[in-house]
Design an enzyme around this catalytic site. Sequence first.
Site, PDB file in Angstrom:
ATOM      1  N   GLU A  53     -29.854  98.872  19.237  1.00 41.43           N
ATOM      2  CA  GLU A  53     -30.476  97.589  17.953  1.00 41.43           C
ATOM      3  C   GLU A  53     -30.426  97.122  17.791  1.00 41.43           C
ATOM      4  O   GLU A  53     -29.345  97.436  16.774  1.00 41.43           O
ATOM      5  CB  GLU A  53     -31.681  99.135  17.372  1.00 41.43           C
ATOM      6  CG  GLU A  53     -33.293  98.156  18.191  1.00 41.43           C
ATOM      7  CD  GLU A  53     -33.622  99.463  16.576  1.00 41.43           C
ATOM      8  OE1 GLU A  53     -34.474 100.712  17.205  1.00 41.43           O
ATOM      9  OE2 GLU A  53     -34.000  99.172  15.548  1.00 41.43           O
ATOM     10  N   CYS A  63     -35.253  96.888  10.224  1.00 44.62           N
ATOM     11  CA  CYS A  63     -35.189  95.862  11.562  1.00 44.62           C
ATOM     12  C   CYS A  63     -36.045  95.087  12.183  1.00 44.62           C
ATOM     13  O   CYS A  63     -35.765  94.021  12.690  1.00 44.62           O
ATOM     14  CB  CYS A  63     -35.025  96.717  12.675  1.00 44.62           C
ATOM     15  SG  CYS A  63     -34.327  98.651  12.518  1.00 44.62           S
TER      16      CYS A  63
END
Lengths: 358, 358
Positions: A95, A132
């Site tokens: 990620e 994120c």
Amino acid sequence: GDTAAALAAGCPVVFKAHSGHMATADLVASAIIRAAERTQMPKGVFNMIFGNGVGEGLVKHPAIQAVGFTGSLNGGNALCKMAAERPQPIPVFAEMSSINPVVLLPGALQARGETVAKELAGSVVMGAGQFCTNPGVVIGLRSPAFSTFIEQLTEQMGSQAPQTMLNAGGLRSYSKGVEHLLSHPGVTHLAGKPQEGKQAQAQLFKADVSLLLNGDQLLQEEVFGPTTLLIEVADDAQLKDALQALRGQLTATVIGEPADLSQYNWLQPILEEKVGRILFNGYPTRVEVCEAMVHGGPYPATSDARGTSVGTLAIDRFLRPVCYQNRADSQSPPALQNANPLGLRRLVNGEWSDQPVA
Amino acid sequence: GDTAAALAAGCPVVFKAHSGHMATADLVASAIIRAAERTQMPKGVFNMIFGNGVGEGLVKHPAIQAVGFTGSLNGGNALCKMAAERPQPIPVFAEMSSINPVVLLPGALQARGETVAKELAGSVVMGAGQFCTNPGVVIGLRSPAFSTFIEQLTEQMGSQAPQTMLNAGGLRSYSKGVEHLLSHPGVTHLAGKPQEGKQAQAQLFKADVSLLLNGDQLLQEEVFGPTTLLIEVADDAQLKDALQALRGQLTATVIGEPADLSQYNWLQPILEEKVGRILFNGYPTRVEVCEAMVHGGPYPATSDARGTSVGTLAIDRFLRPVCYQNRADSQSPPALQNANPLGLRRLVNGEWSDQPVA
């Protein structure tokens, strides 16, 4: 997320602790190991290692069969390359980078612009912006309501208290990201105290839409911390172009009144191509661990868009199907026995059933 | 398989025809296009291209989002590398190399060795041996029954008629593979006429188990055609070592009487680590397209062991999950609407249900 999913899939895990919070990592690891012992999982099912440069050895070790990673685009790409060049290549679930666009529709700005400004600021500065799914770019259509909203968000962002980040490295990266934005000729600084000292200052910028349309690198890069960037588009056509100019993202958010959402229903197929999660009238920070969650998205948000690092679907990352043909019932595990002793719902000749197989 | 799966997942397909059978490819493509027209699929949903060297351009084209491939290990690895080095990396589902081990257990050889020899020879020569799941290595435990079986299989393989392969390139590769085996000092030729002319001759070889245990390259490589290789192991311990020395495979087959299978139940966890499909008392050629089929396996059998190229599970290769959070029911597609107008079985808050959501 990946640790829980891998354990749920029956895989042992080797976890490399982040050098920026080793004591916290140790506390968490101890809790996981205690839980593994209490639930009588096999010894060694969870391991944490510390140290710089140990990642490479881990990714290349033949016993490692999959990699999960959260971090920079460069770091993630390097791991993917290493994993692909192994004698036996393995998957990497990295990620890496997401600026999580938020689209503000006109009716919502008209009806509740000030509330949206407050809520959005709250999402940007939550946890010093270290998520994120932090909203890194906010797109609105040129209008008096959007101009008023910009003033409101400027006020909100200007009044945020400085915050302590997770570690000194994060603060250094954040300061550098803010500097890049400050020094870019197409970017205007709207709010935020100078970035100095040991805490992160919330910042608000505005960028010309041409930067996005022309693929300016700065507008594609995540600044990890309490900052966001406004973009004003002239009309629906430019809104469409701006969204299509975005790279892959974890999330996209649409803020709109019911009439907005009907009118802008055409946004959905565009956003579906760009992200893993689309939110309506919510904010992307806060992620529920549930069956429906997708915390993934097209590259470069993740290296493997077919999955998620949060939610039960993540377990599939660590499973590999095996087909048994003509195996004796007596030698099959209970989950596959004809009598269905565990009462599972199973796909039998294409039909779901929790009954025994006759 | 991958074409059907991609279409089922809603993806358009560009298919590169094999240069060895272009007229056949054209016939198949025309049939697919007619079917797409009759079922009113969008124009251009299926495309076939011809030519040498066009594969690279295809894999690197930004509109291509996934690659399926069947062929050599070198070819598949090259595609994986190209796909990983794209600005936006994409997955490659390559099926590359599998020698599909068959394990013969003592009771079965005792009870029906001659039948097994006939059936196994039939599987080896089926379609001139041109199947990914062709049984390329046959392992048995040293015993009088295995010695008799070797004689029976030698007779069976020696009496096979020569066969025409799919194309001249395939025949050249096969001849070269047979030559490599003939010239290897650790390999004995048991049956088969010299490989000459325009047809493939069935061949049978025997190799010393040490070649497998020492990782000899020749025993790991698929010889695509009507040939197989016998390996005799001294005892159960050597059988275990031999199986563990195998690389990833599409299939493994166990031939045994019920008592054999109970006694050798320990084979299952070893084979599970090595293959995608385990067969008992069947032969790996012939693959049913069904929910339970797995036509995949660990590297180098495939580049991505998490899937299959045959069976309905293959559709997952071409899907990417997207989560909608707080979307209005009226703006959701029928499959996701609360009333469940399509009557689908859906996972709702962790429970499967075909009922409306209240």
